[in-house]
Design a protein around this motif. Sequence first.
Motif, PDB file in Angstrom:
ATOM      1  N   ALA A 241      -3.248  -6.222   4.444  1.00 17.14           N
ATOM      2  CA  ALA A 241      -3.559  -5.453   5.214  1.00 17.14           C
ATOM      3  C   ALA A 241      -3.422  -5.579   6.667  1.00 17.14           C
ATOM      4  CB  ALA A 241      -3.636  -4.282   5.010  1.00 17.14           C
TER       5      ALA A 241
ATOM      6  N   LYS B 284       1.747   4.601   6.237  1.00 16.21           N
ATOM      7  CA  LYS B 284       2.662   3.452   6.015  1.00 16.21           C
ATOM      8  C   LYS B 284       3.735   3.276   7.424  1.00 16.21           C
ATOM      9  CE  LYS B 284       4.895   3.221   2.331  1.00 16.21           C
ATOM     10  NZ  LYS B 284       5.501   2.734   0.812  1.00 16.21           N
ATOM     11  N   GLY B 285       4.071   2.057   7.613  1.00 14.42           N
ATOM     12  CA  GLY B 285       4.401   2.013   8.976  1.00 14.42           C
ATOM     13  C   GLY B 285       3.665   1.757  10.031  1.00 14.42           C
TER      14      GLY B 285
ATOM     15  N   SER C 265      -1.263  -2.576   1.080  1.00 13.71           N
ATOM     16  CA  SER C 265      -0.508  -4.075   1.565  1.00 13.71           C
ATOM     17  C   SER C 265       0.376  -4.025   2.797  1.00 13.71           C
ATOM     18  CB  SER C 265       1.030  -3.395   0.676  1.00 13.71           C
ATOM     19  OG  SER C 265       1.960  -2.237   1.620  1.00 13.71           O
ATOM     20  N   LYS C 266       0.894  -4.661   3.184  1.00 16.50           N
ATOM     21  CA  LYS C 266       1.174  -5.549   4.984  1.00 16.50           C
ATOM     22  C   LYS C 266       1.694  -3.435   5.241  1.00 16.50           C
ATOM     23  CE  LYS C 266       1.498 -10.016   4.003  1.00 16.50           C
ATOM     24  NZ  LYS C 266       2.310 -11.438   3.904  1.00 16.50           N
ATOM     25  N   ASP C 267       2.314  -3.022   4.378  1.00 16.77           N
ATOM     26  CA  ASP C 267       3.274  -1.649   5.146  1.00 16.77           C
ATOM     27  C   ASP C 267       1.947  -0.759   5.839  1.00 16.77           C
ATOM     28  OD1 ASP C 267       5.391  -2.376   4.398  1.00 16.77           O
ATOM     29  OD2 ASP C 267       5.566  -1.357   2.045  1.00 16.77           O
ATOM     30  N   TYR C 268       0.899  -1.425   5.395  1.00 13.62           N
ATOM     31  CA  TYR C 268      -0.257  -0.433   6.316  1.00 13.62           C
ATOM     32  C   TYR C 268      -0.403  -1.391   7.435  1.00 13.62           C
ATOM     33  CZ  TYR C 268       0.752   2.602   2.450  1.00 13.62           C
ATOM     34  OH  TYR C 268       1.241   3.867   1.441  1.00 13.62           O
TER      35      TYR C 268
END
Length: 306
Positions: free
Chosen positions: A230, A173-174, A197-200
């Motif tokens: 993503a 993540k991030g 998700s967009k966190d990856y």
Amino acid sequence: MKIIFIHGINQQNFDAQSFEHHWSDVFNIGLEKNNLDITSKDINLEFPFYGDILTTRKMKNAVHLNTMNPNWAFFEKLPKLKERNKEKIQKALEIPLLPHYDESQKYSLKRKFFLLSQLAKDHVLKEMVILLNHFPNLHESLVQKFISEAYLYWYDTTFKKEIHARIISCFEKGEKHIVVAHSLGTVIAYNVLHELSKDYPIERFITLASPLPFNVVQRHIVSPIQRPEALHGDWYNFYSRDDYLTTFPMTAPRFNLSPKVENHLITTFADKPHEIIGYLQHPHVIRSIFEQTNYLKQNLKNTVNF
């Protein structure tokens, strides 16, 4: 930055360590021939391996890619051309250089005759695969009979989840990611990216020798094709003119994406057109990975032109 490499079928002759070594060797050839390196501590390579999941189920694929190659059995009767099994396996794992890099492949008369036979085979198989694409029920029945790994992935939820879990464990993540997937691995990667998700953030999705455009594959993925949430960057797709398993580019209307998939037609090996050894060392593929990392060497010298 993480670069995650996702393999396709027929990797059961490897374990996780030997698979990583083999793909790393191919990748390093491409780096060396293009005067690039990957010494930065900010770049991590990940090689998730799932080939053993099929083995644990005591199953195997009935067809391997070299099944399609002509069998010159009469040559094997000559004593000088006989090889032991161990030697054959070792030779199969040797990594030849693409003609882009090896001028000696241009070409002895014997080599020319060999390539002509391989190209003729590729053409026939490509025509057959194009025909099969119009009959997805027949296509699927052949997959069920001969390529159990793909069929299990489509229909066995537990098998699919095991594969996804191994691959997803490589993402952070991030962290920024580049995903490089080959063959059935492109289908798996496409599905995995839709679970993230967009966190990856995925800076670039690179598909090599992908069967995603085939009608039989389209039955088993989210349709219509969509950009994964993503995926922040581009989608580059590489397919070979000689590869009968990647006959079609990813174009509209089936791939009606914005931004569109960047399709690149390349040349691999006439006798091994679908294998990773022809794709992952290719200069176009190497550059598509490293222009995203911002770690290209400055003032490149003697770089292969293409």
